[in-house]
Design a protein around this motif. Structure first.
Motif, short mmCIF file in Angstrom:
data_model
loop_
_atom_site.label_atom_id
_atom_site.label_comp_id
_atom_site.label_asym_id
_atom_site.label_seq_id
_atom_site.Cartn_x
_atom_site.Cartn_y
_atom_site.Cartn_z
N UNK A 207 -9.49 3.98 6.51
CA UNK A 207 -9.77 4.17 7.94
C UNK A 207 -8.52 4.53 8.73
N UNK A 212 -3.25 -2.29 7.79
CA UNK A 212 -1.92 -2.83 8.09
C UNK A 212 -1.14 -3.02 6.81
N UNK A 213 -1.82 -3.23 5.70
CA UNK A 213 -1.14 -3.52 4.46
C UNK A 213 -1.64 -2.54 3.39
N UNK A 215 -0.47 -2.23 0.38
CA UNK A 215 -0.12 -2.59 -1.00
C UNK A 215 -1.29 -2.45 -1.97
N UNK A 216 -2.55 -2.78 -1.59
CA UNK A 216 -3.61 -2.57 -2.57
C UNK A 216 -3.73 -1.11 -2.98
N UNK A 217 -3.56 -0.21 -2.02
CA UNK A 217 -3.64 1.21 -2.34
C UNK A 217 -2.48 1.61 -3.25
N UNK A 219 -0.82 -0.26 -5.36
CA UNK A 219 -0.96 -0.72 -6.74
C UNK A 219 -1.99 0.14 -7.48
N UNK A 236 1.25 5.53 12.34
CA UNK A 236 1.49 4.29 11.62
C UNK A 236 1.04 4.37 10.17
N UNK A 240 3.50 2.91 7.26
CA UNK A 240 3.15 1.73 6.46
C UNK A 240 2.90 2.09 5.01
N UNK A 243 6.23 2.59 3.38
CA UNK A 243 6.91 1.30 3.37
C UNK A 243 6.38 0.43 2.22
N UNK A 247 8.43 -0.91 -0.97
CA UNK A 247 8.45 -2.33 -1.32
C UNK A 247 8.10 -2.53 -2.79
N UNK A 248 7.20 -1.69 -3.28
CA UNK A 248 6.71 -1.86 -4.63
C UNK A 248 7.52 -1.10 -5.66
#
Lengths: 406, 313
Positions: A207, A212-213, A215-217, A219, A236, A240, A243, A247-248
């Protein structure tokens, strides 16, 4: 006493009215607050910065430019309210870019307004809403696009990828609305044509402006084994996404439309270097001394980087058109804008008459450290690695334009 | 596949714990006042912004302690000079008060810190990878965030169940007047609980700020989900809020990770539908942001008191 007050009042009314006659308002209808403000605010600052420069050079046919911001929160309904407000404020030039969903609503509304109010026409100058439909099946005379559309950008990305034989698996992640779907579709079609050996290992839609996060995408991307990610995300959603990838420690490069959006450089730092690519009409080297001067001055004055070269191009072309037409009447200006060419720091650009789509060269750049002109006060910026010529970017149009009588 | 499951699990738990930090304070305040605090997520936002501003001067670790304390002070002041006066006019007035307060805090944040996200980031020392699994790095900050959330849960449980203060609070929640008659200052106790609940939200903000983004819309995005947690867990039940948070956190992350559409699932259970239709073509990943609200509707229909809520008296 009373008389002096009256003369003062009369004089001030006179002053105000002459001041009105000498300003041309450009209304920016864009997200100026909320999650996507990071895309709208720098555009507003950029326009204000360029307006000051152009006003010193005589403005639009001798008329001063005034930039007015209208906050639409990337919401099409809200945008229509803001459009009406702008029209009521006497604005004849609407500028918008963030969100093809918004642009779509504005195109219809402007079209309707112009049909019903002859003599009070409004022009829609689009600097970033890149759904290809606007200059193809849905083209109108009142809309001018100063950014390469999604298909043209994908054309450039895939041409660049044609020589990158190390890329074998591609993951597509995009925002779930017309623009994101256009990017995904163009990527699949053009890759099939230019690099049939590439496998598309994922095609995700999320969407717009809600996640906001990421990380699931990320991984998921990691698990797919992709060695490149293509995304049209902006605002944004791009900040994000990269980012989370940084991070990963995701190694796959990101081939992006808007990788240099505000916040990306600060949020990723070293982890973005050599990983984030961007296809755009400009890059972060600022090898042109005039551009470098503007970058330094604008960051100092406004706190934003000189990112939207296309906004400068748009305003300069508008100046050229008004000066040539010797008028600021939108209809006359629109006719003059058609097939108008102009020299820019990156080469000649032309507003194609048949569909009101600008024709311009594009550049592939990649994030690097130790740059002479860093973005966001860091020393990271986007270094040019390839130029895709205007001819190679250009695509045919299906537009059948209906023009008003001159 | 295994790595997707493990990382979805880690992400889901972390997100769930963050939700719990927020909802525990909300649930505590609810059981005390009997009114949902609509401004709760705004205190979460304040926590993030305070930590960002303080962090620039004193570093991350001191602001991890100081920011929640500041939020607690703001919360206590709100209770003392706002809610306590409004309380006389009944629950509806209190509800409206917190509703308005949320807007006020939103606007104040916009005025002070601007409408654009601020660059609130985890300290460089915590951006290093904690461990490396399947070639994917899991950052130290995520580990620390998880640890803080768990510590907070244990401390909260200990405070409420094992200490004298906790006993007083629990007694005041159900038998406020009796506790008052026994000579305790119940209004002051309520003020402290309200401040404490806000501090928990502030702590969530300190951690959630760098993890998600610190922007004026952050309260509005997380607010509704926190209410869902409280309702699903059962109004006023701390263990319920804990389970509901984890459930929602895991649901949302796994829905993103699963590559299947509604049609695929229906076909899987033997119904023969077109996997590319208008509705059946919607993937679970697309549904992910909706899952908390679907869960809310289902819970309200089938188990209105929530997972662990007490039956209506």
């Amino acid at each position: 006493m009373l008389k002096s007050i009256f003369t003062f009042l009369a004089a001030s009314v006179l002053l105000v009215s002459t001041a009105n006659a000498e300003t041309v308002k450009l209304a920016l209808i864009d997200p100026l607050s909320g999650a996507m403000a990071g895309a709208g605010q720098p555009a507003l600052s950029h326009m204000q910065f360029e307006a000051e420069r152009l006003n010193a050079k005589g403005g639009l046919n001798g008329n001063k430019i005034e930039i007015v911001g209208y906050d639409n929160k990337v919401n099409p309904q809200e945008s229509l309210v803001q459009l009406q407000k702008a029209i009521d404020d006497g604005v004849r030039y609407i500028v918008q870019g963030n969100g093809s969903s918004v642009a779509s609503a504005l195109i219809s509304a402007v079209d309707k307004h112009n049909r019903r109010n002859p003599g009070k026409e409004v022009l829609f100058l689009n600097y970033a809403a890149v759904d290809p439909a606007f200059t193809n099946e849905r083209c109108t005379f009142w809309h001018f696009r100063f950014d390469a559309n999604a298909d043209m950008k994908m054309n450039a990305i895939t041409s660049w990828m044609a020589d990158r034989k190390d890329i074998k698996k591609v993951y597509l992640i995009n925002q779930d609305y017309s623009f994101g779907h256009a990017v995904s579709e163009a990527a699949r079609e053009m890759l099939k044509e230019k690099r049939p050996d590439i496998e598309v290992v994922g095609n995700d839609f999320h969407p717009l402006g809600k996640v906001k996060d990421f990380t699931p995408y990320v991984s998921k991307i990691k698990a797919s084994g992709a060695d490149a990610v293509i995304t049209g995300n902006w605002g944004q959603d791009i900040t994000l996404l990269v980012k989370a990838a940084a991070d990963y420690g995701l190694q796959a490069p990101f081939l992006t439309y808007y990788g240099a959006s505000s916040g990306v450089v600060t949020q990723t730092g070293d982890k973005g270097v050599d990983r984030i690519y961007q296809i755009n009409e400009y890059y972060g080297d600022f090898d042109d001394p005039e551009m470098a001067k503007r970058q330094v001055a604008m960051y100092k004055e406004k706190g934003w980087d000189f990112y939207y070269l296309r906004l400068s191009t748009m305003m300069e072309m508008l100046k050229k058109a008004t000066d040539q037409a010797k008028s600021i009447d939108p209809v006359k200006v629109a006719f003059t804008l058609e097939d108008l060419s102009m020299d820019t720091p990156t080469g000649e650009v032309t507003m194609r008459k048949s569909d009101h789509q600008i024709q311009l060269p594009l550049f592939m750049s990649v994030m690097k450290g130790d740059m002479k002109y860093g973005a966001e006060g860091t020393d990271y910026n986007f270094h040019k690695i390839a130029e895709i010529s205007r001819e190679d970017v250009s695509l045919p149009t299906t537009c059948e334009m209906r023009r008003p009588k001159q | 596949m295994l790595e997707v499951i493990i990382f979805s699990l880690l992400n889901g738990i972390l997100y769930g714990l963050l939700l719990f930090m927020l909802s525990s304070g909300l649930t505590l305040i609810f059981s005390m006042m009997g009114v949902l605090n609509f401004a709760h997520a705004s205190f979460y936002m304040l926590g993030a912004y305070f930590a960002y501003s303080l962090g620039m001067h004193i570093g991350f670790w001191p602001s991890l302690i100081l920011a929640p304390i500041l939020v607690a002070v703001v919360g206590a002041l709100v209770e003392r000079f706002g809610l306590r006066r409004v309380h006389v006019n009944g629950h509806v007035a209190e509800l409206l008060f917190t509703f308005g307060l949320a807007y006020v805090i939103d606007e104040v944040v916009r005025l002070i810190w601007g409408t654009v996200p601020v660059a609130y980031m985890a300290p460089a020392s915590l951006q290093q990878p904690l461990f490396n699994l399947f070639g994917v790095e899991y950052s130290m900050f995520r580990g620390v965030a998880m640890l803080i959330a768990i510590l907070m849960f244990v401390a909260l449980w200990f405070l409420l169940k094992k200490t004298r203060v906790g006993m007083m609070i629990r007694a005041a929640l159900t038998h406020g007047e009796m506790v008052g008659h026994l000579g305790h200052n119940v209004p002051r106790l309520f003020m402290c609980v309200f401040g404490f609940g806000c501090a928990l939200a502030g702590l969530a903000g300190v951690i959630g700020g760098p993890l998600l983004t610190t922007e004026p819309g952050m309260a509005a995005t997380l607010g509704p989900i926190v209410f869902v947690v409280v309702v699903v867990g059962g109004m006023g039940s701390l263990p319920g809020a804990f389970y509901a948070s984890l459930l929602i956190g895991l649901l949302q992350t796994f829905f993103v990770a699963i590559d299947a559409s509604i049609g695929d699932i229906l076909n899987g259970i033997g119904m023969n539908v077109d996997p590319y239709g208008e509705v059946t073509g919607i993937t679970l990943a697309n549904l992910a942001p909706m899952t908390p609200f679907i869960l809310l509707v289902l819970i309200l229909i089938f188990r209105p008191r929530g997972l662990m809520g007490e039956l209506e008296p």
